[in-house]
Design a protein around this motif. Structure first.
Motif, PDB file in Angstrom:
ATOM      1  N   LEU A  26       0.943  -1.239  -0.027  1.00  0.00           N
ATOM      2  CA  LEU A  26      -0.044  -0.084   0.012  1.00  0.00           C
ATOM      3  C   LEU A  26       0.775   1.359   0.114  1.00  0.00           C
ATOM      4  O   LEU A  26       1.883   1.457   0.390  1.00  0.00           O
ATOM      5  N   PRO A  27       0.244   2.140  -0.503  1.00  0.00           N
ATOM      6  CA  PRO A  27       1.130   3.733  -0.441  1.00  0.00           C
ATOM      7  C   PRO A  27       1.955   4.197   0.693  1.00  0.00           C
ATOM      8  O   PRO A  27       1.013   3.738   1.848  1.00  0.00           O
ATOM      9  N   GLN A  28       2.983   4.149   0.842  1.00  0.00           N
ATOM     10  CA  GLN A  28       3.593   4.831   2.043  1.00  0.00           C
ATOM     11  C   GLN A  28       3.274   6.045   2.698  1.00  0.00           C
ATOM     12  O   GLN A  28       3.552   6.354   3.872  1.00  0.00           O
ATOM     13  N   TYR A  29       2.608   6.881   1.627  1.00  0.00           N
ATOM     14  CA  TYR A  29       2.344   8.367   2.098  1.00  0.00           C
ATOM     15  C   TYR A  29       0.928   8.715   1.784  1.00  0.00           C
ATOM     16  O   TYR A  29       0.544   8.410   0.618  1.00  0.00           O
ATOM     17  N   THR A  63      12.576   6.738   7.772  1.00  0.00           N
ATOM     18  CA  THR A  63      12.037   5.199   7.697  1.00  0.00           C
ATOM     19  C   THR A  63      10.580   5.271   6.918  1.00  0.00           C
ATOM     20  O   THR A  63      10.389   4.198   6.483  1.00  0.00           O
ATOM     21  N   GLN A  64       9.617   6.391   7.268  1.00  0.00           N
ATOM     22  CA  GLN A  64       8.451   6.150   6.330  1.00  0.00           C
ATOM     23  C   GLN A  64       8.651   6.253   4.621  1.00  0.00           C
ATOM     24  O   GLN A  64       8.209   5.566   3.831  1.00  0.00           O
ATOM     25  N   CYS A  65       9.794   7.104   4.071  1.00  0.00           N
ATOM     26  CA  CYS A  65      10.246   6.904   3.085  1.00  0.00           C
ATOM     27  C   CYS A  65       9.345   7.469   2.052  1.00  0.00           C
ATOM     28  O   CYS A  65       9.244   6.773   0.764  1.00  0.00           O
ATOM     29  N   ARG A  66       8.694   8.764   2.206  1.00  0.00           N
ATOM     30  CA  ARG A  66       7.889   9.114   1.137  1.00  0.00           C
ATOM     31  C   ARG A  66       8.464   9.523  -0.035  1.00  0.00           C
ATOM     32  O   ARG A  66       8.013   9.356  -1.312  1.00  0.00           O
ATOM     33  N   GLN A  67       9.909   9.744  -0.173  1.00  0.00           N
ATOM     34  CA  GLN A  67      10.572   9.856  -1.480  1.00  0.00           C
ATOM     35  C   GLN A  67      11.131   8.860  -2.214  1.00  0.00           C
ATOM     36  O   GLN A  67      11.527   8.987  -3.269  1.00  0.00           O
ATOM     37  N   ALA A  68      10.941   7.720  -1.764  1.00  0.00           N
ATOM     38  CA  ALA A  68      10.865   6.601  -2.313  1.00  0.00           C
ATOM     39  C   ALA A  68       9.888   6.419  -3.778  1.00  0.00           C
ATOM     40  O   ALA A  68       8.696   6.859  -3.344  1.00  0.00           O
ATOM     41  N   ASP A  69      10.311   6.012  -4.632  1.00  0.00           N
ATOM     42  CA  ASP A  69       9.504   5.890  -5.968  1.00  0.00           C
ATOM     43  C   ASP A  69       8.045   5.207  -5.651  1.00  0.00           C
ATOM     44  O   ASP A  69       7.213   5.459  -6.384  1.00  0.00           O
ATOM     45  N   GLY A  70       8.219   4.119  -4.959  1.00  0.00           N
ATOM     46  CA  GLY A  70       7.101   3.379  -4.618  1.00  0.00           C
ATOM     47  C   GLY A  70       7.453   2.564  -3.094  1.00  0.00           C
ATOM     48  O   GLY A  70       8.535   2.646  -2.704  1.00  0.00           O
ATOM     49  N   PRO A  71       6.154   2.225  -2.679  1.00  0.00           N
ATOM     50  CA  PRO A  71       6.213   1.691  -1.167  1.00  0.00           C
ATOM     51  C   PRO A  71       7.217   0.383  -0.860  1.00  0.00           C
ATOM     52  O   PRO A  71       7.863   0.026  -0.047  1.00  0.00           O
ATOM     53  N   SER A  72       7.377  -0.384  -2.223  1.00  0.00           N
ATOM     54  CA  SER A  72       8.300  -1.561  -2.142  1.00  0.00           C
ATOM     55  C   SER A  72       9.659  -1.239  -2.142  1.00  0.00           C
ATOM     56  O   SER A  72      10.663  -1.982  -1.908  1.00  0.00           O
TER      57      SER A  72
END
Length: 329
Positions: free
Chosen positions: A111-114, A147-156
């Motif tokens: 699921l979306p991390q943000y 740790t939440q990592c909004r800046q990651a391209d996707g939750p995985s």
């Protein structure tokens, strides 16, 4: 053709409303104190680390959900490889063809991390579809936006998700952007959840808003860590000090402390508890995750890693975390 609804991992509670929507909470709400904890409660309603896993030979993944316009996407992995990345912005309806797969392939939806999300339906329709139960070490990781990592391209691609898949761990991500302030709600949640391994990344949010001073920070970390140890007396704990943030290293905040001061205080607490006999608590030095040159490139806003930065975090922290997780049998 079978249709099997998602069974979610990584949530503390799941709320089902009268219209059939599911909402997720990552913290025990009993110790929220509005309005002071409104920001933490908002982050706890986001779905960082929450995922579902099936096995199947073929199928369509159906997603009916609603999220904010600035929300992160959904990621669908088949046998660990990203197969689909689809929008979670607004009211979404996805029917994703997974095609033909090797027998008993693993299908995972992150699921979306943000962004606040609610789900009306998530199901996998196909041949030989089964929910895949959790296995491997139960890992709780607590921290900030890093740790939440909004800046990651996707939750995985959030670094905890990458590490969890690499080592086969069951992830419970307690990353809260701007809200890693050693709150009682976070402490209580970690104490209640089952765990085989715990990591705590502490200090950067406290520096940014000057929540604790030189008088109070180390004591607060010690109390937080001690409560978790009482709840989980045999569980290995890795305490990660803040990663580099070049402009903040020697810049005093509103209470006169630099990020380097907070990092030293975290290390001092771990040293103290180990001297008192808690050899299952370990320090991981966050300053060593990136070199200064890497931080300058991989942290465009000087605070948050980009997608490549999160991948490098996983590569560097993963083996250290695994060593702690496996050090005590």
């Amino acid at each position: 053709m079978e249709s099997v609804n998602a069974q979610w991992a990584g949530a503390f509670t799941i709320i089902n409303d009268s219209d059939g929507w599911q909402q997720f909470r990552r913290l025990d709400s009993e110790l929220f104190m509005p309005p002071a904890t409104d920001g933490l409660e908002e982050r706890a309603r986001m779905c960082a680390g929450i995922h579902a896993t099936w096995t199947a030979t073929s199928g369509h993944l159906v997603i009916e959900a609603e999220g904010p316009e600035d929300g992160s996407p959904f990621d669908v992995l088949v046998n660990g490889v990203l197969r689909h990345r689809v929008s979670g912005a607004g009211r979404v309806s996805h029917d994703l063809d997974l095609g033909s797969m090797p027998q008993q392939s693993t299908v995972q939806l992150w699921l979306p991390q943000y962004g606040f999300l609610r789900v009306l339906e998530v199901s996998l329709k196909g041949e030989d579809v089964h929910v895949a139960g959790g296995s491997g070490k139960r890992w709780i990781t607590y921290g900030s936006s890093i740790t939440q990592c909004r800046q990651a391209d996707g939750p995985s691609e959030a670094w905890p998700a990458v590490v969890a898949r690499q080592y086969g761990w069951q992830l419970q991500s307690l990353g809260f952007g701007g809200e890693c302030q050693l709150d009682p709600a976070a402490e209580s949640t970690i104490c209640q959840l089952p765990a085989d391994f715990i990591s705590l990344c502490l200090g950067i949010n406290t520096y940014n808003v000057a929540a604790f001073s030189g008088r109070t920070f180390a004591s607060q970390v010690l109390g937080f860590l001690s409560a978790i140890r009482r709840a989980h007396p045999e569980v290995p704990i890795a305490v990660i000090s803040p990663v580099l943030s070049l402009p903040r290293e020697e810049a005093p905040n509103a209470v006169g402390w630099t990020l380097a001061d907070y990092r030293k205080a975290v290390a001092d607490v771990v040293r103290l508890v180990r001297e008192r006999g808690d050899t299952r608590t370990h320090l991981l030095i966050g300053e060593g995750v990136f070199t200064p040159a890497e931080a300058a490139v991989l942290m465009p806003d000087t605070l948050h890693p980009n997608n490549a930065g999160y991948r490098l975090m996983a590569d560097r922290l993963g083996p250290q975390l695994a060593a702690v997780a496996n050090a005590h049998g």
